[in-house]
Write a protein that holds these residues in place. Structure first.
Motif, short mmCIF file in Angstrom:
data_model
loop_
_atom_site.label_atom_id
_atom_site.label_comp_id
_atom_site.label_asym_id
_atom_site.label_seq_id
_atom_site.Cartn_x
_atom_site.Cartn_y
_atom_site.Cartn_z
N CYS A 77 45.28 39.48 73.71
CA CYS A 77 44.31 38.96 72.73
C CYS A 77 44.95 37.90 71.84
O CYS A 77 44.30 36.92 71.47
N LYS A 78 46.23 38.11 71.53
CA LYS A 78 46.90 37.15 70.64
C LYS A 78 47.30 35.86 71.34
O LYS A 78 47.74 34.92 70.71
N HIS A 79 47.20 35.86 72.66
CA HIS A 79 47.58 34.66 73.42
C HIS A 79 46.40 34.06 74.20
O HIS A 79 46.58 33.53 75.29
N GLU A 80 45.23 34.17 73.61
CA GLU A 80 44.02 33.59 74.20
C GLU A 80 43.79 34.06 75.62
O GLU A 80 43.43 33.28 76.51
N LEU A 81 44.04 35.36 75.84
CA LEU A 81 43.77 35.94 77.15
C LEU A 81 42.82 37.14 76.96
O LEU A 81 43.00 38.21 77.53
N GLU A 82 41.78 36.91 76.13
CA GLU A 82 40.90 38.03 75.77
C GLU A 82 40.25 38.66 77.00
O GLU A 82 40.00 39.86 77.02
N SER A 83 39.99 37.84 78.03
CA SER A 83 39.30 38.41 79.19
C SER A 83 40.26 39.24 80.05
O SER A 83 39.85 39.80 81.06
#
Ligand SMILES: NC(=O)c1ccc[n+]([C@@H]2O[C@H](COP(=O)([O-])OP(=O)(O)OC[C@H]3O[C@@H](n4cnc5c(N)ncnc54)[C@H](OP(=O)(O)O)[C@@H]3O)[C@@H](O)[C@H]2O)c1
Ligand SMILES: [Zn+2]
Ligand SMILES: [Zn+2]
Length: 334
Positions: A77-83
């Protein structure tokens, strides 16, 4: 309403291949009653107390895709990989730890975390925006993650809902695109979509001729059952990559001979939808470049959903069904 929730009155929803996998039980039996659908467009009707009011107001036209919540705390989530968040909530067929079940877009209203609600640019029509929320971003992400640019040679395998949008996006990024389908049926229509070349995977001579011609193959087929990796992958140059977005029956396995990958320096991997940032970028790109998925609209009703699913199963749609007519079915005041 939780503090970060937004409630949306739905006006349209695309029919994704995943809706059928889920309803058929390909991923295990989901609970019922269940409303599937995660290519949702609607208007904001309620806004939670902690939602940023400068970003959303009542009446805004917004979209919601396959993810409706993530933990916000993990590495992903913190590395723009929410999916890729392992604690993400899916828009339908997901049960929260407290037992709350999510319900998707074949319904009148939906309430989700504001992080996964996207403003739809004015330049995008509702029926074209809907399929982008899942199918569009799922096809685009492998292109962005690879770094596709002018001249990249991209193959798109499986010319269905997601495959056709992948062709549109790859062309918009400047790629030279090869459509790869199981047979000859989609040759002409792939050209109309903008594909520069076409390969019928059932024809050995076409596969042989296309050898060493591609940098990246995005496999968007709904199953591996009729896709033979070892015959399609040689279309890649050495160091080429195949990314699949296929979400087949749980019992399906991919068989790989390690030496085949080793000798060719091939990579293979999967990809799930896209990040919040990528979805925002996609909507902007689609509006700016006038990218319009090919859609067939159909009024929502039990009868019509059944008919649309039947036709999708037979590959008889060019290329995405979008459910409309929500007010007619649910009533205007719902
Ligand atoms: N990774 C993700 O985040 C994500 C998100 C959404 C959907 N998906 C998955 O992506 C897949 C495609 O979805 P879609 O909405 O594009 O479905 P679709 O519109 O039904 O298209 C699937 C295409 O797969 C090919 N195909 C059909 N049956 C096949 C079989 N038995 N073996 C091999 N190929 C077959 C066909 O292409 P040709 O006739 O051209 O061969 C067909 O047009 C589904 O599995 C869906 O669940 C994944
Ligand atoms: Zn989907
Ligand atoms: Zn997370």
């Amino acid at each position: 309403m939780r503090p970060h929730d937004i409630q949306v009155k739905i006006i349209a929803c695309g029919i994704c291949g995943s809706d059928m996998h889920c309803a058929k039980g390909d991923w295990g039996r989901a609970y019922t009653p269940l409303a599937v659908g995660h290519e949702i467009i609607g208007h904001v009707t309620h806004i939670g107390t902690e939602v940023d009011k400068s970003k959303f107001k009542i009446g805004d036209r917004v979209g919601i895709g396959p993810e409706c919540e993530c933990c916000g705390k993990c590495y992903r989530c913190k590395h723009e990989l929410e999916s890729n968040c392992v604690s993400q909530a899916l828009t339908y067929a997901y049960v929260y730890p407290d037992g709350t079940k999510t319900q998707g877009g074949y319904a009148d209203n939906i309430r989700v975390n504001d992080k996964f609600v996207f403003q739809i640019p004015d330049g995008l029509e509702t029926i074209h925006a809907a399929p982008l929320l899942c199918g569009g971003i799922t096809g685009l992400r492998p292109l962005l993650d690879y770094g596709v640019k002018k001249g990249t040679k991209v193959g798109v395998s499986g010319i269905g809902g997601i495959g056709h949008m992948t062709i549109l996006f790859a062309k918009a990024l400047g790629a030279e695109v090869t459509a790869i389908s199981r047979g000859e049926k989609k040759r002409e229509i792939s050209k109309k979509l903008g594909a520069d070349h076409y390969i019928a995977a059932s024809d050995e001579s076409q596969l042989k001729e296309g050898k060493d011609s591609l940098d990246l193959i995005v496999n968007t087929a709904s199953s591996f059952s009729q896709t033979h990796l070892e015959s399609v992958m040689p279309l890649l140059k050495p160091n080429g990559r195949m990314t699949f977005i296929t979400a087949p029956e749980l019992k399906e396995k991919v068989e790989i001979t390690p030496f085949f990958f080793l000798f060719n320096n091939y990579s293979i991997g999967g990809s799930a939808a896209g990040s919040v940032k990528q979805i925002e970028y996609m909507l902007k790109l689609a509006a700016e470049k006038h990218i319009k998925p090919w859609v067939e609209t159909i009024d929502i009703s039990e009868k019509n959903v059944k008919e649309a699913w039947r036709r999708m199963e037979e590959g008889d749609v060019k290329f995405r069904f979008v459910l409309t007519g929500y007010d007619k079915y649910f009533g205007e005041k719902n």
